[in-house]
Write a protein that holds these residues in place. Structure first.
Motif, PDB file in Angstrom:
ATOM      1  N   LEU A 142      -3.467  11.217  14.210  1.00 25.68           N
ATOM      2  CA  LEU A 142      -3.168   9.862  14.646  1.00 25.68           C
ATOM      3  C   LEU A 142      -2.554   9.100  13.472  1.00 25.68           C
ATOM      4  O   LEU A 142      -3.141   9.047  12.390  1.00 25.68           O
ATOM      5  N   LEU A 143      -1.392   8.505  13.683  1.00 27.95           N
ATOM      6  CA  LEU A 143      -0.649   7.805  12.632  1.00 27.95           C
ATOM      7  C   LEU A 143      -0.459   6.339  12.988  1.00 27.95           C
ATOM      8  O   LEU A 143      -0.276   5.987  14.151  1.00 27.95           O
ATOM      9  N   HIS A 144      -0.456   5.493  11.960  1.00 30.82           N
ATOM     10  CA  HIS A 144      -0.154   4.071  12.134  1.00 30.82           C
ATOM     11  C   HIS A 144       1.344   3.826  11.958  1.00 30.82           C
ATOM     12  O   HIS A 144       1.984   3.194  12.785  1.00 30.82           O
ATOM     13  N   THR A 145       1.894   4.271  10.863  1.00 34.70           N
ATOM     14  CA  THR A 145       3.330   4.308  10.500  1.00 34.70           C
ATOM     15  C   THR A 145       3.923   2.991  10.021  1.00 34.70           C
ATOM     16  O   THR A 145       4.921   3.007   9.307  1.00 34.70           O
ATOM     17  N   ASP A 146       3.350   1.850  10.380  1.00 34.63           N
ATOM     18  CA  ASP A 146       3.958   0.574   9.987  1.00 34.63           C
ATOM     19  C   ASP A 146       3.091  -0.115   8.936  1.00 34.63           C
ATOM     20  O   ASP A 146       2.256  -0.970   9.245  1.00 34.63           O
ATOM     21  N   TYR A 147       3.334   0.257   7.660  1.00 33.88           N
ATOM     22  CA  TYR A 147       2.507  -0.264   6.570  1.00 33.88           C
ATOM     23  C   TYR A 147       3.119  -1.480   5.886  1.00 33.88           C
ATOM     24  O   TYR A 147       2.925  -1.686   4.686  1.00 33.88           O
ATOM     25  N   ASN A 148       3.841  -2.278   6.641  1.00 35.42           N
ATOM     26  CA  ASN A 148       4.214  -3.601   6.150  1.00 35.42           C
ATOM     27  C   ASN A 148       2.946  -4.272   5.602  1.00 35.42           C
ATOM     28  O   ASN A 148       1.899  -4.210   6.247  1.00 35.42           O
ATOM     29  N   PRO A 149       2.999  -4.894   4.424  1.00 35.39           N
ATOM     30  CA  PRO A 149       1.769  -5.486   3.872  1.00 35.39           C
ATOM     31  C   PRO A 149       1.115  -6.511   4.792  1.00 35.39           C
ATOM     32  O   PRO A 149      -0.088  -6.769   4.674  1.00 35.39           O
ATOM     33  N   LEU A 150       1.883  -7.090   5.717  1.00 34.09           N
ATOM     34  CA  LEU A 150       1.282  -8.002   6.689  1.00 34.09           C
ATOM     35  C   LEU A 150       0.354  -7.268   7.651  1.00 34.09           C
ATOM     36  O   LEU A 150      -0.467  -7.899   8.323  1.00 34.09           O
ATOM     37  N   ASN A 151       0.466  -5.950   7.707  1.00 27.11           N
ATOM     38  CA  ASN A 151      -0.346  -5.156   8.624  1.00 27.11           C
ATOM     39  C   ASN A 151      -1.566  -4.540   7.955  1.00 27.11           C
ATOM     40  O   ASN A 151      -2.254  -3.723   8.580  1.00 27.11           O
ATOM     41  N   VAL A 152      -1.824  -4.906   6.715  1.00 28.08           N
ATOM     42  CA  VAL A 152      -3.015  -4.430   6.008  1.00 28.08           C
ATOM     43  C   VAL A 152      -3.794  -5.651   5.535  1.00 28.08           C
ATOM     44  O   VAL A 152      -3.300  -6.452   4.739  1.00 28.08           O
TER      45      VAL A 152
END
Length: 253
Positions: A142-152
């Protein structure tokens, strides 16, 4: 909506975020929620379905999904557990990076649920020039893929992943690879960025040829994105993709 939340006492528009028409912090009689939503007629409303569906599987590393309102004539709204935190810092030496590494390691141990998820090979197919190379992206993680810092989100010593609009099934090393691009955009050299998550089991299992193929695909993808919209952060991601590919080509396969 108040049948899920209780009486709303205060509503505050969230200051950051790129993928929702509605982003609110709701304070109610008994609780606090983060609410995001899209108009029901919006072409990409399927991203709401993805977040709602994947939420229970990633509750250990993400704010919990609490409720969803679809009965409204105009809006599709999802209520999440409210987390008091801040967005991640990707600059070299950031104290957030070990927390993110831990969260990515936990994600790597979560079995990919039997859901109708996009696969990595289908998502990156338009950007991989040789279709035979797509096999490198195939996997059961299972992957997230969108590690824009707004998403962490950093809170209480943890890194939580938010915005699960693109849950994907694929090779486990793809998530660290996506994160490497973000670290380069955040100020790391390509070599430094690869070192940050070198102890992740998923990264240790990454095939060199697969990484080169994926890096080439990322260059093609971010070039297309930045040519369609020359926002500064998109141009920086295009540059980061080129930097990473150059590094991959220099160290060979």
């Amino acid at each position: 909506m108040e049948k899920y939340t209780g009486r709303v006492m205060n509503a505050e528009t969230a200051s950051e975020g790129m993928n929702s028409a509605v982003a609110l912090i709701l304070e109610t009689e008994f609780d606090k929620f983060f609410v995001k939503g899209l108009k029901r007629a919006y072409p990409r409303r399927w991203t709401q379905d993805m977040e709602w569906t994947i939420g229970p599987y990633v509750a250990s590393i993400s704010p919990r999904v609490q409720w969803r309102v679809e009965e409204d004539e105009h809006w599709d709204l999802i209520g999440f557990e409210y987390i008091d935190g801040r967005h991640a810092d990707y600059t070299p030496g950031s104290e957030d990076l070990p927390k993110i590494e831990h969260t990515m390691a936990v994600l790597g141990r979560i079995s990919c649920p039997s859901l109708d998820l996009k696969t990595a090979e289908s998502r990156w197919k338009p950007y991989i020039l040789n279709e035979e190379d797509l096999h490198w992206l195939v996997g059961d993680r299972l992957l997230h893929t969108d590690y824009n810092p707004l998403n962490v989100l950093i809170s209480d010593g943890r890194a939580l992943l938010i915005d699960w609009a693109w849950p994907t099934k694929g090779a486990g090393w793809i998530d660290p690879a996506c994160m490497i691009l973000r670290l380069i955009a955040g100020g790391h050299t390509a070599e430094q960025a690869e070192t940050v998550f070198r102890d992740l089991p998923a990264w240790q299992a990454a095939p060199a040829e697969g990484l080169k193929v994926f890096a080439e695909g990322c260059v093609n993808m971010w070039t297309e994105i930045s040519e369609a919209d020359s926002a500064k952060w998109k141009m920086k991601m295009q540059w980061a993709a080129h930097e990473w590919l150059s590094h991959r080509l220099c160290i060979g396969t």
